[in-house]
Design a protein around this motif. Sequence first.
Motif, PDB file in Angstrom:
ATOM      1  N   ALA A   1      36.058  55.383 -15.445  1.00  0.00           N
ATOM      2  CA  ALA A   1      36.497  54.057 -15.913  1.00  0.00           C
ATOM      3  C   ALA A   1      36.072  53.030 -14.868  1.00  0.00           C
ATOM      4  CB  ALA A   1      38.011  54.047 -16.056  1.00  0.00           C
ATOM      5  N   ASP A   2      35.742  51.822 -15.347  1.00  0.00           N
ATOM      6  CA  ASP A   2      35.349  50.774 -14.406  1.00  0.00           C
ATOM      7  C   ASP A   2      36.515  50.418 -13.497  1.00  0.00           C
ATOM      8  OD1 ASP A   2      32.835  50.600 -15.270  1.00  0.00           O
ATOM      9  OD2 ASP A   2      33.159  48.893 -16.608  1.00  0.00           O
ATOM     10  N   ARG A   3      36.172  50.059 -12.256  1.00  0.00           N
ATOM     11  CA  ARG A   3      37.211  49.540 -11.351  1.00  0.00           C
ATOM     12  C   ARG A   3      37.751  48.226 -11.907  1.00  0.00           C
ATOM     13  NH1 ARG A   3      34.007  50.772  -6.910  1.00  0.00           N
ATOM     14  NH2 ARG A   3      35.060  52.195  -5.514  1.00  0.00           N
ATOM     15  N   PRO A   4      39.071  48.039 -11.869  1.00  0.00           N
ATOM     16  CA  PRO A   4      39.573  46.726 -12.314  1.00  0.00           C
ATOM     17  C   PRO A   4      39.103  45.622 -11.357  1.00  0.00           C
ATOM     18  CG  PRO A   4      41.344  48.061 -11.389  1.00  0.00           C
ATOM     19  CD  PRO A   4      40.126  48.939 -11.442  1.00  0.00           C
ATOM     20  N   ARG A   5      39.030  44.421 -11.899  1.00  0.00           N
ATOM     21  CA  ARG A   5      38.614  43.278 -11.069  1.00  0.00           C
ATOM     22  C   ARG A   5      39.804  42.359 -10.836  1.00  0.00           C
ATOM     23  NH1 ARG A   5      34.403  41.181  -8.994  1.00  0.00           N
ATOM     24  NH2 ARG A   5      33.113  42.808  -9.908  1.00  0.00           N
ATOM     25  N   ARG A   6      39.915  41.889  -9.591  1.00  0.00           N
ATOM     26  CA  ARG A   6      40.932  40.879  -9.309  1.00  0.00           C
ATOM     27  C   ARG A   6      40.251  39.623  -8.786  1.00  0.00           C
ATOM     28  NH1 ARG A   6      45.628  44.133  -6.166  1.00  0.00           N
ATOM     29  NH2 ARG A   6      45.829  45.859  -7.633  1.00  0.00           N
ATOM     30  N   HIS A   7      41.012  38.555  -8.828  1.00  0.00           N
ATOM     31  CA  HIS A   7      40.489  37.260  -8.397  1.00  0.00           C
ATOM     32  C   HIS A   7      41.444  36.642  -7.390  1.00  0.00           C
ATOM     33  CE1 HIS A   7      37.399  37.028 -11.579  1.00  0.00           C
ATOM     34  NE2 HIS A   7      38.259  37.794 -12.237  1.00  0.00           N
ATOM     35  N   GLY A   8      40.873  35.908  -6.446  1.00  0.00           N
ATOM     36  CA  GLY A   8      41.700  35.215  -5.461  1.00  0.00           C
ATOM     37  C   GLY A   8      40.919  34.065  -4.854  1.00  0.00           C
ATOM     38  N   VAL A   9      41.587  33.368  -3.943  1.00  0.00           N
ATOM     39  CA  VAL A   9      40.945  32.264  -3.226  1.00  0.00           C
ATOM     40  C   VAL A   9      41.223  32.459  -1.746  1.00  0.00           C
ATOM     41  CG1 VAL A   9      40.708  29.755  -3.034  1.00  0.00           C
ATOM     42  CG2 VAL A   9      41.548  30.767  -5.177  1.00  0.00           C
ATOM     43  N   ALA A  10      40.191  32.308  -0.910  1.00  0.00           N
ATOM     44  CA  ALA A  10      40.365  32.339   0.551  1.00  0.00           C
ATOM     45  C   ALA A  10      40.139  30.927   1.070  1.00  0.00           C
ATOM     46  CB  ALA A  10      39.365  33.298   1.175  1.00  0.00           C
ATOM     47  N   TYR A  11      40.938  30.556   2.059  1.00  0.00           N
ATOM     48  CA  TYR A  11      40.880  29.189   2.573  1.00  0.00           C
ATOM     49  C   TYR A  11      40.394  29.195   4.017  1.00  0.00           C
ATOM     50  CZ  TYR A  11      43.605  28.513  -1.603  1.00  0.00           C
ATOM     51  OH  TYR A  11      44.016  28.516  -2.914  1.00  0.00           O
ATOM     52  N   VAL A  12      39.267  28.496   4.239  1.00  0.00           N
ATOM     53  CA  VAL A  12      38.731  28.373   5.597  1.00  0.00           C
ATOM     54  C   VAL A  12      39.133  26.995   6.102  1.00  0.00           C
ATOM     55  CG1 VAL A  12      36.675  28.487   7.046  1.00  0.00           C
ATOM     56  CG2 VAL A  12      36.806  29.870   4.958  1.00  0.00           C
ATOM     57  N   LEU A  13      40.250  26.967   6.833  1.00  0.00           N
ATOM     58  CA  LEU A  13      40.776  25.708   7.355  1.00  0.00           C
ATOM     59  C   LEU A  13      40.351  25.601   8.814  1.00  0.00           C
ATOM     60  CD1 LEU A  13      42.692  23.283   6.709  1.00  0.00           C
ATOM     61  CD2 LEU A  13      44.541  24.657   7.699  1.00  0.00           C
ATOM     62  N   THR A  14      39.633  24.534   9.142  1.00  0.00           N
ATOM     63  CA  THR A  14      39.131  24.422  10.516  1.00  0.00           C
ATOM     64  C   THR A  14      39.773  23.238  11.227  1.00  0.00           C
ATOM     65  OG1 THR A  14      37.242  23.198   9.645  1.00  0.00           O
ATOM     66  CG2 THR A  14      36.907  25.521  10.097  1.00  0.00           C
ATOM     67  N   ARG A  15      39.861  23.401  12.551  1.00  0.00           N
ATOM     68  CA  ARG A  15      40.354  22.326  13.431  1.00  0.00           C
ATOM     69  C   ARG A  15      39.392  22.326  14.615  1.00  0.00           C
ATOM     70  NH1 ARG A  15      46.209  23.252  16.109  1.00  0.00           N
ATOM     71  NH2 ARG A  15      44.938  24.552  17.469  1.00  0.00           N
ATOM     72  N   GLY A  16      38.388  21.445  14.556  1.00  0.00           N
ATOM     73  CA  GLY A  16      37.325  21.513  15.566  1.00  0.00           C
ATOM     74  C   GLY A  16      36.605  22.840  15.448  1.00  0.00           C
ATOM     75  N   GLU A  17      36.557  23.570  16.545  1.00  0.00           N
ATOM     76  CA  GLU A  17      35.838  24.847  16.560  1.00  0.00           C
ATOM     77  C   GLU A  17      36.765  26.030  16.255  1.00  0.00           C
ATOM     78  OE1 GLU A  17      32.442  25.528  16.831  1.00  0.00           O
ATOM     79  OE2 GLU A  17      32.599  23.399  16.332  1.00  0.00           O
ATOM     80  N   GLU A  18      37.975  25.751  15.836  1.00  0.00           N
ATOM     81  CA  GLU A  18      38.933  26.824  15.557  1.00  0.00           C
ATOM     82  C   GLU A  18      39.161  26.977  14.058  1.00  0.00           C
ATOM     83  OE1 GLU A  18      41.893  26.858  19.356  1.00  0.00           O
ATOM     84  OE2 GLU A  18      42.201  25.268  17.868  1.00  0.00           O
ATOM     85  N   VAL A  19      39.516  28.199  13.678  1.00  0.00           N
ATOM     86  CA  VAL A  19      39.751  28.511  12.264  1.00  0.00           C
ATOM     87  C   VAL A  19      41.184  29.038  12.124  1.00  0.00           C
ATOM     88  CG1 VAL A  19      39.006  29.943  10.317  1.00  0.00           C
ATOM     89  CG2 VAL A  19      37.312  29.061  11.940  1.00  0.00           C
ATOM     90  N   ALA A  20      41.864  28.629  11.057  1.00  0.00           N
ATOM     91  CA  ALA A  20      43.253  29.046  10.836  1.00  0.00           C
ATOM     92  C   ALA A  20      43.306  30.471  10.280  1.00  0.00           C
ATOM     93  CB  ALA A  20      43.916  28.082   9.851  1.00  0.00           C
ATOM     94  N   LEU A  21      44.060  31.334  10.960  1.00  0.00           N
ATOM     95  CA  LEU A  21      44.274  32.688  10.451  1.00  0.00           C
ATOM     96  C   LEU A  21      45.766  32.915  10.258  1.00  0.00           C
ATOM     97  CD1 LEU A  21      41.856  34.785  12.718  1.00  0.00           C
ATOM     98  CD2 LEU A  21      41.385  33.741  10.496  1.00  0.00           C
ATOM     99  N   VAL A  22      46.095  33.918   9.447  1.00  0.00           N
ATOM    100  CA  VAL A  22      47.499  34.303   9.268  1.00  0.00           C
ATOM    101  C   VAL A  22      47.605  35.816   9.450  1.00  0.00           C
ATOM    102  CG1 VAL A  22      48.127  32.421   7.714  1.00  0.00           C
ATOM    103  CG2 VAL A  22      47.158  34.490   6.768  1.00  0.00           C
ATOM    104  N   ARG A  23      48.766  36.259   9.918  1.00  0.00           N
ATOM    105  CA  ARG A  23      49.000  37.714  10.055  1.00  0.00           C
ATOM    106  C   ARG A  23      49.539  38.207   8.715  1.00  0.00           C
ATOM    107  NH1 ARG A  23      47.726  41.185  13.815  1.00  0.00           N
ATOM    108  NH2 ARG A  23      48.017  39.644  15.458  1.00  0.00           N
ATOM    109  N   ARG A  24      48.908  39.230   8.156  1.00  0.00           N
ATOM    110  CA  ARG A  24      49.339  39.723   6.845  1.00  0.00           C
ATOM    111  C   ARG A  24      50.613  40.577   7.000  1.00  0.00           C
ATOM    112  NH1 ARG A  24      45.742  39.179   2.853  1.00  0.00           N
ATOM    113  NH2 ARG A  24      46.501  41.030   1.770  1.00  0.00           N
ATOM    114  N   PRO A  25      51.390  40.701   5.933  1.00  0.00           N
ATOM    115  CA  PRO A  25      52.614  41.514   6.031  1.00  0.00           C
ATOM    116  C   PRO A  25      52.275  42.946   6.461  1.00  0.00           C
ATOM    117  CG  PRO A  25      52.466  40.395   3.902  1.00  0.00           C
ATOM    118  CD  PRO A  25      51.177  40.153   4.599  1.00  0.00           C
ATOM    119  N   PRO A  26      53.214  43.619   7.154  1.00  0.00           N
ATOM    120  CA  PRO A  26      52.894  44.945   7.704  1.00  0.00           C
ATOM    121  C   PRO A  26      52.563  45.988   6.643  1.00  0.00           C
ATOM    122  CG  PRO A  26      55.204  44.361   8.100  1.00  0.00           C
ATOM    123  CD  PRO A  26      54.549  43.154   7.530  1.00  0.00           C
ATOM    124  N   LYS A  27      53.189  45.887   5.469  1.00  0.00           N
ATOM    125  CA  LYS A  27      52.940  46.892   4.421  1.00  0.00           C
ATOM    126  C   LYS A  27      51.877  46.363   3.467  1.00  0.00           C
ATOM    127  CE  LYS A  27      56.493  49.793   5.229  1.00  0.00           C
ATOM    128  NZ  LYS A  27      56.112  50.949   5.991  1.00  0.00           N
TER     129      LYS A  27
END
Length: 347
Positions: free
Chosen positions: A233-259
Amino acid sequence: MKDRDALRSALLAWYDAQARDLAWRVSPADRRAGVRSDPYRVWLSEVMLQQTTVPHATPYFLSFTQRWPTVSDLAAVEDGDLMAAWAGLGYYARARNLLACARAVVHDHGGVFPNTEDALRALPGVGAYTAAAVAAIAFDRAANVVDGNVERVMSRLFAVETPLPDAKPELKALAADLITADRPGDWAQALMDLGATVCKPKGPLCDRCPVSAWCAAHLGGAPETYPRKTKKADRPRRHGVAYVLTRGEEVALVRRPPKGLLGGMLGLPTSDWRAAPYGDAEAVAAAPVAAVWRDLGAVEHVFTHFSLTLRVFAAEGGGDFVWTPREGLGALPSVFLKAARAAERLL
Ligand code: SF4
């Protein structure tokens, strides 16, 4: 099997002459001279090689064993350091299990890997395949080491008509019948090498195969049609959006939940991943902060259980994030690296 001993001798002789030179392997000549494989190195390589090719895993293996030469060294690593070192190998649950297992070996076994398949299997994150591989290669136990390569070789040697995945128990039993107490570690590695270098999935090199005289699929004339398979069977497809938020030469990251997927890893902020694609307004509404968001297209990523189409939006801004210099993004999981690279290219 008729002539089992002759088949075994032919494959082991081939292995003695042609064994691949792998970073974690003790050569057949050294094994004959009494050198034993280090179970830590065997275990580490087997975990890395799950879902990863030898050329991709090798530099990671060399770097890990240089930084952490023993299982006790690895057990003492901070979780975040291990995750960063693992970045790029994918399947991050393996990295979490790696640490849990190393710590169990240190705390429950005095830093010495247990030497039976059952005791290895009881370690956290050690599945049937890895336990069998470590038992055979490191401790010369007559364990049945069956991965996709070995299944393919068995299906061809015996021209098994049952399609995968139903054929798995049958293929395992056929592999077990070929194992004896003589050189089980070399036997397991010889089969792995045969599957990887000669009995290849699409184009088996039967004219260079040491066991072609015994191979029913080869003698039948269409070895590449084995193993038989039921349509996937085909793999299901999901959709999402990633946000590249910059502040000068820095990029915003977040720590994902542990599970969960990529649990505990640093990543780009994203929307939920869902079955329906995101429209432009929805994508902006799901952003982590209000800003002038620009649409930079989409990247594709394939996980084990689904494919992901990730739209990439970029903006300048601020907020409460883990601000990371652009040059520090190389340690991100590959799905986020792809998105960040798309933004780098297009900004
Ligand atoms: Fe594979 Fe061909 Fe060898 Fe059979 S003869 S085991 S199909 S390489």
